[in-house]
Write a protein that holds these residues in place. Structure first.
Motif, PDB file in Angstrom:
ATOM      1  N   GLN A 223      10.734  54.717 -14.817  1.00 34.07           N
ATOM      2  CA  GLN A 223      11.497  53.954 -16.246  1.00 34.07           C
ATOM      3  C   GLN A 223      11.805  55.395 -17.227  1.00 34.07           C
ATOM      4  O   GLN A 223      11.095  56.175 -17.426  1.00 34.07           O
ATOM      5  CB  GLN A 223      10.331  53.328 -16.979  1.00 34.07           C
ATOM      6  N   TYR A 224      13.071  55.238 -17.413  1.00 31.21           N
ATOM      7  CA  TYR A 224      13.870  56.596 -18.129  1.00 31.21           C
ATOM      8  C   TYR A 224      14.156  56.227 -19.655  1.00 31.21           C
ATOM      9  O   TYR A 224      14.645  54.975 -19.902  1.00 31.21           O
ATOM     10  CB  TYR A 224      15.341  56.989 -17.345  1.00 31.21           C
ATOM     11  N   SER A 225      13.942  57.040 -20.466  1.00 32.12           N
ATOM     12  CA  SER A 225      14.311  56.866 -21.888  1.00 32.12           C
ATOM     13  C   SER A 225      14.558  58.217 -22.333  1.00 32.12           C
ATOM     14  O   SER A 225      14.601  59.238 -21.771  1.00 32.12           O
ATOM     15  CB  SER A 225      13.021  56.220 -22.578  1.00 32.12           C
ATOM     16  N   LEU A 257      14.434  61.195 -19.667  1.00 30.54           N
ATOM     17  CA  LEU A 257      13.530  61.646 -18.713  1.00 30.54           C
ATOM     18  C   LEU A 257      12.714  60.356 -18.252  1.00 30.54           C
ATOM     19  O   LEU A 257      12.388  59.362 -19.101  1.00 30.54           O
ATOM     20  CB  LEU A 257      12.397  62.523 -19.690  1.00 30.54           C
ATOM     21  N   SER A 258      11.958  60.407 -17.256  1.00 27.74           N
ATOM     22  CA  SER A 258      11.029  59.279 -16.926  1.00 27.74           C
ATOM     23  C   SER A 258       9.789  59.531 -17.815  1.00 27.74           C
ATOM     24  O   SER A 258       9.540  60.590 -18.248  1.00 27.74           O
ATOM     25  CB  SER A 258      10.897  59.362 -15.428  1.00 27.74           C
ATOM     26  N   LYS A 293      14.775  49.968 -16.511  1.00 26.83           N
ATOM     27  CA  LYS A 293      14.704  51.149 -15.626  1.00 26.83           C
ATOM     28  C   LYS A 293      15.481  52.229 -16.504  1.00 26.83           C
ATOM     29  O   LYS A 293      14.561  53.300 -16.472  1.00 26.83           O
ATOM     30  CB  LYS A 293      15.354  50.697 -14.394  1.00 26.83           C
ATOM     31  N   ASN A 294      16.551  52.316 -17.103  1.00 29.25           N
ATOM     32  CA  ASN A 294      16.950  53.262 -17.401  1.00 29.25           C
ATOM     33  C   ASN A 294      17.653  53.063 -18.998  1.00 29.25           C
ATOM     34  O   ASN A 294      18.686  52.582 -18.802  1.00 29.25           O
ATOM     35  CB  ASN A 294      17.935  54.076 -16.661  1.00 29.25           C
ATOM     36  N   CYS A 295      17.075  53.522 -20.223  1.00 27.15           N
ATOM     37  CA  CYS A 295      17.459  53.105 -21.361  1.00 27.15           C
ATOM     38  C   CYS A 295      18.076  54.294 -22.030  1.00 27.15           C
ATOM     39  O   CYS A 295      18.017  54.368 -23.337  1.00 27.15           O
ATOM     40  CB  CYS A 295      16.558  52.392 -22.115  1.00 27.15           C
ATOM     41  N   CYS A 296      18.234  55.459 -21.557  1.00 27.09           N
ATOM     42  CA  CYS A 296      18.686  56.639 -22.038  1.00 27.09           C
ATOM     43  C   CYS A 296      19.849  56.419 -22.962  1.00 27.09           C
ATOM     44  O   CYS A 296      20.818  55.642 -22.437  1.00 27.09           O
ATOM     45  CB  CYS A 296      19.066  57.756 -21.133  1.00 27.09           C
ATOM     46  N   LEU A 297      19.916  57.209 -24.020  1.00 22.82           N
ATOM     47  CA  LEU A 297      21.377  56.803 -25.010  1.00 22.82           C
ATOM     48  C   LEU A 297      21.848  58.346 -25.206  1.00 22.82           C
ATOM     49  O   LEU A 297      21.396  59.380 -24.966  1.00 22.82           O
ATOM     50  CB  LEU A 297      20.537  56.522 -26.293  1.00 22.82           C
TER      51      LEU A 297
END
Ligand SMILES: NC(=O)c1ccc[n+]([C@@H]2O[C@H](COP(=O)([O-])OP(=O)(O)OC[C@H]3O[C@@H](n4cnc5c(N)ncnc54)[C@H](OP(=O)(O)O)[C@@H]3O)[C@@H](O)[C@H]2O)c1
Length: 331
Positions: A223-225, A257-258, A293-297
């Motif tokens: 899980q990435y954020s 990053l995870s 899974k991946n909510c990087c902004l």
């Protein structure tokens, strides 16, 4: 609108303003001052020349000028706002425990959508600017690195309530919607709310607590954020309260990053053995709510509009460590 000090001064009517304004400072109402982000805003607001008012709900507020307010009580909300008539409102009150929201859907809707709707209506009635805090998880997490123009598609109930609240707020004449990602920082008020509707500790404090006891900590690697330092976020929200531009702003950390990588960085910066951090996959946890899974902004829009720098995870954690050294009892 309550006469703003900034407008008074720009009109060079200082003497008249002293007569007609209760205070020369613009009033700011922080809704949710007992939370992680709210407590940072309440501490930093004086630097933005606000006269600050706060609200608390189930926990007492450590801040002056705080009134107990349950935002699901529409009458109480409208009455308090009519009394204060703030120049700006920053709303950080919400049910934030994602699994709790999944199993208490109506309650989550009452607080996260109903409460935000009453506050938005009160903002409209008092001509207040409304800064509302949403979340990165309005996205489904399929590809990450989202900009404000990407299409939300929430995959759990908490995120759906946050997106619904965005829709309500976006109808106002003066508003900003801020989307942070996994927020971390020292927070003195770590006690659980009676219902367990908020988390007892933020992720970084939880990991540090385990590492400090030399206990292993299992952390998801898939899980990435964009981990967001609460103090940095609070500054951005105060700047949004002063901005005149409307819209959505991604107000998150600069790193993607995870959780596992973030926990390893925590161990490294705070000097704990990295092998205490153990990678697991999401499927190994039995959680009520599905996680994106991946909510990087991407934060370029907010950095430009607010003329500020969002910290990388490394920069934020170094700052957090400095705070631990300078104020060891203030956590
Ligand atoms: N933390 C994160 O990782 C994260 C990530 C993305 C977005 N966000 C968003 O950022 C905002 C702030 O998050 P946070 O971590 O600071 O939250 P938090 O620490 O869980 O605090 C929540 C705040 O909401 C208040 N509250 C809850 N129910 C209420 C009600 N019915 N009426 C009035 N106040 C109520 C709580 O008051 P009492 O404690 O007094 O009951 C508390 O002040 C939220 O909108 C959240 O959705 C957070």
């Amino acid at each position: 609108m309550a006469l703003s000090a900034t407008r008074c001064l720009s009109l060079k009517l200082e003497k008249a303003c002293i007569l007609c304004c209760v205070s020369l400072l613009d009033k700011l109402l922080v809704v949710g001052s007992t939370g992680l982000v709210g407590s940072k805003i309440a501490s930093l607001a004086h630097g933005y020349e606000f006269e600050t008012y706060n609200t608390h709900n189930s926990r007492p507020s450590p801040f002056p000028n705080s009134t107990k307010l349950d935002i699901t009580d529409r009458d109480a909300t409208m009455t308090l706002l009519a009394k204060i008539r703030p120049y700006a409102i920053i709303n950080v009150a919400a049910l934030t425990n994602v699994d709790y929201c999944e199993t208490h859907k109506e309650e989550a809707e009452r607080v996260n959508v109903g409460g935000a709707t009453s506050l938005a209506d009160a903002a409209r009635q008092n001509n207040s600017r409304f800064v509302h805090v949403s979340t990165d998880s309005v996205f489904d997490g399929t590809y990450g690195h989202y900009t404000e123009d990407d299409m939300p598609n929430p995959i759990n109930h908490y995120s759906k309530t946050k997106l619904d609240s965005e829709t309500v707020v976006a109808q106002l004449l003066s508003y900003a919607i801020a989307r942070p990602s996994v927020v971390y920082g020292w927070h003195a008020r770590v006690g659980r709310t009676p219902s367990g509707s908020t988390k007892a500790m933020n992720f970084a404090m939880f990991v540090l607590d385990r590492l400090g006891k030399s206990e292993p900590v299992r952390v998801v690697r898939d899980q990435y954020s964009s981990p967001t330092f609460a103090d940095n976020l609070a500054h951005s929200l105060l700047r949004l309260a002063r901005l005149t531009e409307n819209g959505i702003f991604h107000t998150a950390g600069r790193s993607c990053l995870s959780r596992y990588e973030f926990a390893l960085l925590l161990a490294k910066i705070f000097g704990y053995p990295p092998d205490l951090v153990q990678p697991v996959s999401t499927g190994e946890f039995d959680q009520a709510a599905q996680r994106p899974k991946n909510c990087c902004l991407r934060v370029e829009k907010a950095e430009k509009a607010l003329k500020m720098h969002f910290l990388t995870a490394q920069e934020g954690l170094i700052e957090m460590k400095k705070q631990a050294r300078s104020k060891p009892n203030d956590r």
